[in-house]
Design a protein around this motif. Structure first.
Motif, PDB file in Angstrom:
ATOM      1  N   ARG A  11       0.970  -1.300   0.195  1.00 35.82           N
ATOM      2  CA  ARG A  11       0.005   0.045   0.050  1.00 35.82           C
ATOM      3  C   ARG A  11       0.934   1.099   0.035  1.00 35.82           C
ATOM      4  O   ARG A  11       0.553   2.313  -0.848  1.00 35.82           O
ATOM      5  CB  ARG A  11      -0.863  -0.075   1.138  1.00 35.82           C
ATOM      6  N   ARG A  12       1.862   1.163   0.863  1.00 33.94           N
ATOM      7  CA  ARG A  12       2.738   2.430   0.949  1.00 33.94           C
ATOM      8  C   ARG A  12       3.462   2.701  -0.483  1.00 33.94           C
ATOM      9  O   ARG A  12       3.653   3.844  -1.030  1.00 33.94           O
ATOM     10  CB  ARG A  12       4.011   2.228   2.004  1.00 33.94           C
ATOM     11  N   TRP A  13       4.203   1.313  -0.972  1.00 32.18           N
ATOM     12  CA  TRP A  13       4.693   1.785  -2.287  1.00 32.18           C
ATOM     13  C   TRP A  13       3.820   2.075  -3.409  1.00 32.18           C
ATOM     14  O   TRP A  13       4.306   3.163  -4.117  1.00 32.18           O
ATOM     15  CB  TRP A  13       5.393   0.339  -2.411  1.00 32.18           C
ATOM     16  N   LEU A  14       2.718   1.625  -3.620  1.00 29.83           N
ATOM     17  CA  LEU A  14       1.583   2.039  -4.484  1.00 29.83           C
ATOM     18  C   LEU A  14       1.167   3.179  -4.554  1.00 29.83           C
ATOM     19  O   LEU A  14       1.218   4.199  -5.438  1.00 29.83           O
ATOM     20  CB  LEU A  14       0.490   1.063  -4.488  1.00 29.83           C
ATOM     21  N   GLN A  56      -6.198  -1.472   0.012  1.00 32.67           N
ATOM     22  CA  GLN A  56      -7.192  -0.339  -0.053  1.00 32.67           C
ATOM     23  C   GLN A  56      -7.534   0.173   1.278  1.00 32.67           C
ATOM     24  O   GLN A  56      -8.293   1.196   1.569  1.00 32.67           O
ATOM     25  CB  GLN A  56      -8.523  -0.783  -0.926  1.00 32.67           C
ATOM     26  N   LEU A  57      -7.199  -0.829   2.451  1.00 39.24           N
ATOM     27  CA  LEU A  57      -7.814  -0.267   3.680  1.00 39.24           C
ATOM     28  C   LEU A  57      -6.319   0.378   4.439  1.00 39.24           C
ATOM     29  O   LEU A  57      -5.276  -0.042   4.621  1.00 39.24           O
ATOM     30  CB  LEU A  57      -8.007  -1.635   4.614  1.00 39.24           C
ATOM     31  N   ALA A  58      -6.745   1.578   5.066  1.00 38.10           N
ATOM     32  CA  ALA A  58      -5.757   2.446   5.520  1.00 38.10           C
ATOM     33  C   ALA A  58      -5.284   1.950   7.208  1.00 38.10           C
ATOM     34  O   ALA A  58      -3.975   2.015   7.580  1.00 38.10           O
ATOM     35  CB  ALA A  58      -6.081   3.837   5.773  1.00 38.10           C
ATOM     36  N   ASP A  59      -6.217   1.415   8.079  1.00 32.99           N
ATOM     37  CA  ASP A  59      -5.888   0.788   9.150  1.00 32.99           C
ATOM     38  C   ASP A  59      -5.122  -0.430   9.251  1.00 32.99           C
ATOM     39  O   ASP A  59      -5.827  -1.438   8.671  1.00 32.99           O
ATOM     40  CB  ASP A  59      -7.308   0.881  10.150  1.00 32.99           C
ATOM     41  N   PRO A  60      -4.135  -0.408   9.763  1.00 30.42           N
ATOM     42  CA  PRO A  60      -3.482  -1.807   9.808  1.00 30.42           C
ATOM     43  C   PRO A  60      -4.126  -2.922  10.597  1.00 30.42           C
ATOM     44  O   PRO A  60      -4.354  -4.023  10.205  1.00 30.42           O
ATOM     45  CB  PRO A  60      -2.249  -1.397  10.545  1.00 30.42           C
ATOM     46  N   ARG A  61      -4.978  -2.668  11.539  1.00 25.52           N
ATOM     47  CA  ARG A  61      -5.859  -3.795  12.189  1.00 25.52           C
ATOM     48  C   ARG A  61      -6.993  -4.289  11.480  1.00 25.52           C
ATOM     49  O   ARG A  61      -7.418  -5.281  11.332  1.00 25.52           O
ATOM     50  CB  ARG A  61      -6.412  -3.064  13.777  1.00 25.52           C
ATOM     51  N   ASP A  62      -7.578  -3.164  10.532  1.00 25.80           N
ATOM     52  CA  ASP A  62      -8.556  -3.709   9.533  1.00 25.80           C
ATOM     53  C   ASP A  62      -8.004  -4.644   8.592  1.00 25.80           C
ATOM     54  O   ASP A  62      -8.591  -5.323   8.183  1.00 25.80           O
ATOM     55  CB  ASP A  62      -9.192  -2.048   8.689  1.00 25.80           C
TER      56      ASP A  62
END
Length: 210
Positions: A11-14, A56-62
């Motif tokens: 997610r960070r790289w994209l 597509q989810l920002a929260d790591p717990r999600d």
């Protein structure tokens, strides 16, 4: 947890490359289909599960929860098929014919046009005791996997003693800054660990909802 780490790093790289899709990525996860009777025999018996990577989810717990549910469903579907059916399909074709088919697929770029997954992620259990060679102790074990035409990224994690080592192999044209992706794996581990520790602390407080 390995898939959740990879999802966060990807997610960070994209995002860095303005290429983060609104839908999750799909990872091909190799799994062993060797039965108990086949333990200790030669050759590989490997199949593949398709798992959702919730980039597509920002929260790591999600992301952890989404990966857990996706893998549970994938394992149920995978276990519903007989192991013999899931074995390497190349055993059903003559080696010469299989080689010709692979070369034809490469020329026509079939994998790029009809691939069911975006990358391969492997999690290989390694020895939990120290290994030695000629009296020298093995201190690290970085796995080396492979990429094929149409699949430009392969992430493999292998455990050794109490440490998990990652090997990231990429096409230099598709992922020219693969070192950034590996750094994001480390950062994502810190973020995910901190998030889970804070969540556990809140659950442990008096009067906290469970």
């Amino acid at each position: 947890m390995v898939l959740a780490l990879c999802a966060g790093a990807l997610r960070r790289w994209l995002r860095d490359h303005d290429a983060l899709p609104e839908v999750p990525l799909i990872a091909a996860v190799p799994v062993s289909v060797r039965t108990e009777e086949q333990q200790g025999t030669h050759g590989n018996r490997v199949s593949t599960m398709l798992a959702m990577l919730p980039t597509q989810l920002a929260d790591p717990r999600d992301r952890v929860r989404a990966v857990h549910e996706a893998m549970r469903a994938a394992k149920e579907q995978h276990d519903a098929l007989p192991a013999n059916l899931l074995a390497d399909v190349t055993q059903f074709a003559m080696p010469a014919l299989a080689g010709q088919a692979a070369r034809m697929a490469a020329r026509l770029r079939l994998v790029e046009r009809a691939s069911l997954f975006n990358l391969i992620i492997s999690n290989v259990p390694g020895p939990n005791v120290s290994l030695y060679y000629g009296g020298a102790e093995l201190v690290a074990y970085y796995p080396l996997s492979a990429i094929v035409d149409g699949q430009g990224l392969n992430i493999t994690a292998m455990s050794y003693r109490d440490t998990l080592f990652f090997g990231v192999i990429a096409c230099r044209e598709l992922v020219p800054d693969v070192d950034r992706l590996t750094a994001y794996l480390e950062e994502e581990l810190r973020v995910l660990t901190g998030s889970l520790e804070r969540s556990a602390t809140r659950r442990g407080k008096p009067g906290a909802r469970r």
